[in-house]
Enzyme design. Structure first.
Site, short mmCIF file in Angstrom:
data_model
loop_
_atom_site.label_atom_id
_atom_site.label_comp_id
_atom_site.label_asym_id
_atom_site.label_seq_id
_atom_site.Cartn_x
_atom_site.Cartn_y
_atom_site.Cartn_z
N HIS A 22 0.81 -1.21 0.00
CA HIS A 22 0.00 0.00 0.00
C HIS A 22 0.85 1.27 0.00
CE1 HIS A 22 -2.51 3.27 1.54
NE2 HIS A 22 -3.52 2.61 0.99
N GLY B 60 -9.42 -5.66 -0.52
CA GLY B 60 -10.27 -4.50 -0.27
C GLY B 60 -10.42 -3.66 -1.52
N HIS C 81 -8.81 -1.11 -2.67
CA HIS C 81 -7.61 -0.82 -3.45
C HIS C 81 -7.29 -1.94 -4.42
CE1 HIS C 81 -6.52 2.94 -1.69
NE2 HIS C 81 -6.26 2.45 -0.49
#
Length: 120
Positions: free
Chosen positions: A9, A73, A75
């Protein structure tokens, strides 16, 4: 030549990436014949496009992206496919693929359980 991108991330705190650097170093020790690059979705460098470019410049023709996320998720469902498709468009001669999030793998989950059990 096959290569791998470990995709995370990203975070504002530079210390957040330290486990990713260790992960890449472990890869280099255990899989020395397969180049590895780190890439981050946001707030850190390199980007996935930068990582693909680096591996292509090293001669990679097959690149697998491993999302080092706990789960799928927003993203990974929304942002990541757009980024991967952009790389596929920019490098049509390169076979680019992705695995599911590492946290969806039973062996990874078992490693976390084992980690917890050692903490008892």
């Amino acid at each position: 030549m096959k290569a791998i991108i470990l995709f995370g991330h990203g975070a504002r705190d530079s210390r957040w990436r330290e486990p990713f650097d260790r992960l890449a170093d472990l890869w280099r020790v255990r899989q020395s014949g397969v180049p590895v690059e780190l890439a981050f979705l946001e707030m850190m460098q390199p980007t996935i496009e930068d990582a693909v470019a680096s591996l292509v410049s090293q001669g990679a023709t097959q690149i697998t992206v491993v999302p080092v996320f706990f789960g799928q998720g927003g993203h990974l469902r929304n942002d990541f496919p757009v980024l991967l498709d952009a790389c596929k468009s920019k490098y049509p001669a390169i076979a680019l693929s992705a695995t599911p999030a590492v946290g969806e793998d039973l062996a990874v989950l078992q490693a976390i359980v084992d980690f917890g059990a050692r903490a008892l």
